[in-house]
Design a protein around this motif. Sequence first.
Motif, mmCIF file in Angstrom:
data_model
loop_
_atom_site.group_PDB
_atom_site.id
_atom_site.type_symbol
_atom_site.label_atom_id
_atom_site.label_comp_id
_atom_site.label_asym_id
_atom_site.label_seq_id
_atom_site.Cartn_x
_atom_site.Cartn_y
_atom_site.Cartn_z
ATOM 1 N N LEU A 148 0.943 -1.208 0.058
ATOM 2 C CA LEU A 148 -0.124 -0.098 -0.088
ATOM 3 C C LEU A 148 0.694 1.247 0.098
ATOM 4 O O LEU A 148 0.373 2.184 -0.618
ATOM 5 N N SER A 149 1.905 1.304 0.595
ATOM 6 C CA SER A 149 2.810 2.453 0.658
ATOM 7 C C SER A 149 3.235 2.697 -0.930
ATOM 8 O O SER A 149 3.371 3.889 -1.147
ATOM 9 N N MET A 150 3.734 1.626 -1.779
ATOM 10 C CA MET A 150 4.114 1.945 -2.966
ATOM 11 C C MET A 150 2.871 2.470 -3.918
ATOM 12 O O MET A 150 3.047 3.364 -4.665
ATOM 13 N N LYS B 114 0.354 4.275 -2.947
ATOM 14 C CA LYS B 114 -0.070 5.567 -2.418
ATOM 15 C C LYS B 114 1.048 6.460 -3.077
ATOM 16 O O LYS B 114 0.787 7.546 -3.564
ATOM 17 N N TYR B 115 2.302 6.031 -3.203
ATOM 18 C CA TYR B 115 3.293 6.922 -3.864
ATOM 19 C C TYR B 115 3.017 7.246 -5.239
ATOM 20 O O TYR B 115 3.248 8.133 -5.831
ATOM 21 N N ASP C 189 -4.497 10.608 -1.424
ATOM 22 C CA ASP C 189 -4.147 11.315 -0.515
ATOM 23 C C ASP C 189 -5.419 11.207 0.430
ATOM 24 O O ASP C 189 -5.453 10.963 1.918
ATOM 25 N N TYR D 290 -5.970 7.663 2.231
ATOM 26 C CA TYR D 290 -4.893 7.589 3.427
ATOM 27 C C TYR D 290 -5.240 8.581 4.483
ATOM 28 O O TYR D 290 -5.311 8.063 5.576
ATOM 29 N N SER E 199 -9.013 -1.046 8.332
ATOM 30 C CA SER E 199 -8.242 -2.385 9.091
ATOM 31 C C SER E 199 -7.112 -2.282 8.093
ATOM 32 O O SER E 199 -5.783 -2.702 8.565
ATOM 33 N N LEU E 200 -7.227 -2.293 6.577
ATOM 34 C CA LEU E 200 -5.982 -2.626 5.933
ATOM 35 C C LEU E 200 -4.913 -1.569 6.266
ATOM 36 O O LEU E 200 -3.735 -1.930 6.177
ATOM 37 N N ALA F 172 -3.090 -2.161 9.220
ATOM 38 C CA ALA F 172 -2.179 -3.279 9.336
ATOM 39 C C ALA F 172 -0.722 -3.101 8.517
ATOM 40 O O ALA F 172 0.125 -3.889 8.961
ATOM 41 N N VAL G 243 -0.938 -8.239 4.262
ATOM 42 C CA VAL G 243 -0.751 -7.152 5.325
ATOM 43 C C VAL G 243 -1.486 -7.794 6.493
ATOM 44 O O VAL G 243 -0.990 -7.495 7.696
ATOM 45 N N THR G 244 -2.761 -7.837 6.402
ATOM 46 C CA THR G 244 -3.318 -8.182 7.725
ATOM 47 C C THR G 244 -2.968 -9.564 8.279
ATOM 48 O O THR G 244 -2.918 -9.626 9.382
ATOM 49 N N ALA H 155 0.299 -8.708 9.708
ATOM 50 C CA ALA H 155 0.241 -8.071 11.237
ATOM 51 C C ALA H 155 -0.250 -9.153 12.239
ATOM 52 O O ALA H 155 0.328 -9.119 13.371
ATOM 53 N N PRO I 281 8.944 4.776 0.027
ATOM 54 C CA PRO I 281 8.066 5.777 0.381
ATOM 55 C C PRO I 281 7.449 5.791 1.549
ATOM 56 O O PRO I 281 7.110 4.947 1.997
ATOM 57 N N SER I 282 7.485 6.936 2.400
ATOM 58 C CA SER I 282 6.456 7.152 3.437
ATOM 59 C C SER I 282 5.340 7.532 2.994
ATOM 60 O O SER I 282 5.070 8.131 2.079
ATOM 61 N N LEU I 283 4.412 7.405 3.961
ATOM 62 C CA LEU I 283 3.025 7.678 3.471
ATOM 63 C C LEU I 283 2.650 9.072 3.505
ATOM 64 O O LEU I 283 1.791 9.628 2.593
ATOM 65 N N SER J 43 5.045 11.008 1.919
ATOM 66 C CA SER J 43 6.132 11.699 0.823
ATOM 67 C C SER J 43 5.116 11.700 -0.413
ATOM 68 O O SER J 43 4.183 11.270 -0.541
ATOM 69 N N GLU J 44 5.302 13.187 -0.737
ATOM 70 C CA GLU J 44 4.754 13.606 -1.940
ATOM 71 C C GLU J 44 5.414 13.262 -3.311
ATOM 72 O O GLU J 44 5.813 12.213 -3.477
ATOM 73 N N ASP J 45 5.386 13.970 -4.231
ATOM 74 C CA ASP J 45 5.882 13.650 -5.648
ATOM 75 C C ASP J 45 7.414 13.580 -5.743
ATOM 76 O O ASP J 45 7.795 13.179 -6.967
ATOM 77 N N LEU K 123 11.768 8.815 -5.758
ATOM 78 C CA LEU K 123 12.451 8.098 -4.601
ATOM 79 C C LEU K 123 13.854 8.017 -4.827
ATOM 80 O O LEU K 123 14.540 7.814 -5.936
#
Lengths: 313, 353
Positions: free
Chosen positions: A213-215, A217-218, A238, A241, A251-252, A255, B188-189, B192, B260-262, B264-266, B269
């Motif tokens: 998910l972080s990729m 989002k990016y 944006d 998130y 929930s996703l 996690a 991911v879930t 976790a 990328p962090s959540l 981080s914008e444009d 990388l």
Amino acid sequence: MSQEKLVEIKNLKQHFKTGRHSVVKAVDGLNFDIYKGETFGLVGESGCGKSTTGRTIIRLYDATDGEVIFDGEDVHGKKDRSELKRFNREMQMIFQDPYASLNPRMKVEDIIAEGMDIHGLASNDKERKARVHDLLETVGLNKEHANRYPHEFSGGQRQRIGIARALAVDPSFIIADEPISALDVSIQAQVVNLLKKLQEEKGLTYLFIAHDLSMVKYISDRIGVMYFGKMVELATADDLYNHPIHPYTQSLLSAIPLPDPDYERSRERFTYDPNNHDTSEEPEFREVRPGHFVLCTTKEFEHYKKEHGVVNQ
Amino acid sequence: MEKLLEVNNLHVSFDTYGGEVQAVRGVTFDLKRGETLAIVGESGSGKSVTTKALMQLIPKPPGRIKEGEILFEGRDIAKMNEKQMQKIRGKEMSMIFQDPMTSLNPTMKVGNQIMEGLIKHQKMNKSQARKRVVELLELVGIPDPENRIKQYPHQFSGGMRQRVVVAIALACNPKLLIADEPTTALDVTIQAQILELMKDIQKKTDSATIFITHDLGVVANVADRVAVMYAGKIVEVGTVDDIFYNPKHPYTWGLLGSMPSLDSEDEELYAIPGSPPDLLDPPKGDAFAARNDYAMKIDLEEEPPMFKVSDTHYAATWLLHENAPDMDPPEMVKKRMKGMANMSSSSSEGDRV
């Protein structure tokens, strides 16, 4: 990014028969649009139908029901050979596993040029070679690589070959099905940067399917979240998130571990319980915030709007 | 805390037709009881080989432990024979493998697979072992264990299978648990849940864990200390805060910057250019120099020693030498270092050790 629709997906269904009486509804009534020049991210857990969606859009599967309209034309409509060929040029795919998606017995040059040969894009051998060398350079490889075989390359390099192959026929729309999941972190960044650069240069539109998910989002402008064959939430990257509305999306997001120890110490995870939904009626896709759609019933819609909606001025 | 494991100058090589591949080239680290050490690095950096060597799971030939010692509670594992190893493997240290789809035996009932170790190491009889298996499956959160032990692996989902693998690893209460990318193949879930489970069990049993992964998010979640490996060597080691908020090695910068962090914008990388070196013929000097934007002349000539940054934090880069110029890490990394005010200036010079 324009507001012109490149792909419209209307009530798309893809059901697989698994036995005489059992049917797997891999994709069950999807509706969304992809605008020209944007990156649309599709996320969800394994088995939610995101890859099936991608493969159905490009007509690798015949849709059970619904329409995919590409540039005003139905993809799944009846087409003769030449029409199909024209359409195939417009839409290309990058696959997940760079080890399985390249023919080990073909030279890189022939892998990349295969599409060009089929569509007759190079009139002679010299032109073909020149185009292949061009493409190799575009994706950050060099022309000496053209005469080698796939096994001589690392995962990241192979994925670049896959990208070069997709670009060879000058498509306007590329479906990338988990293109970086099989790669190392530092190589992932190389490939993502390359995809972004190509998008800027060639005005490409992407459907980016992933579970990281972080990729997503990016790289994405807008993101759709899928759960069991249905889209449960769709919003700009944006907004999704910062204001996840559907409990599954929440929930996703809760996690994902982030590379930040302080955040990790305080992160709390929610569990999604599909039984907590209002079952008084069939849920529908409704706009809770501008451009932010959630699958919900009337009751839930009122509730979400109160909690997350933008106050009318 | 008492040291459970000490690895000193470990070298592991593989003899191939092309020559000797030096997969691990002098790794030194230690581990205390109850501690979690995460080893991060790209594929081919030697992280899996290092941990396999700890359990003597390197196939010999072609592999061999060329040099160095592995002290587990004071006993040198590198010198043990297979018979001695069998008493340790699965009992005092055990391993969780990456792929739950292939690490279970498809022809054996799940209960029998977990019982194997109990009967062999704990000398339990079948009914005692069965009782313990049910307990273990409850511990790892598999519902209805009485019936589940009679099922085969294919009747379990990926996440449930990984729980079974965790149960096998925990069966004999090992002092050291090695987890080689235990959650990479999972959603991911589910990831976790497994991570929470492992942390929970570690708290209860006070076992030490070595956690191999390339997902820095997972590292931030589970680790007490982090070792960054590159080309068969540890290039930086420190507490999880040292590594994430005050990284010193350019390779660590590269790893952190490429995610990328959540928020981080444009901005682009920070991708580490190129690919890892060929360990058949390791480069002279610093192995990372060819991909390093911050490389200096000396990097090509001489290998940097471990410089001490603090009591817990060491890094092998010439940038920490007192004569090195001040270098600013890439933007993406600087943003991460928020809140650490003393970063940029004087503290970047360490003492040579």
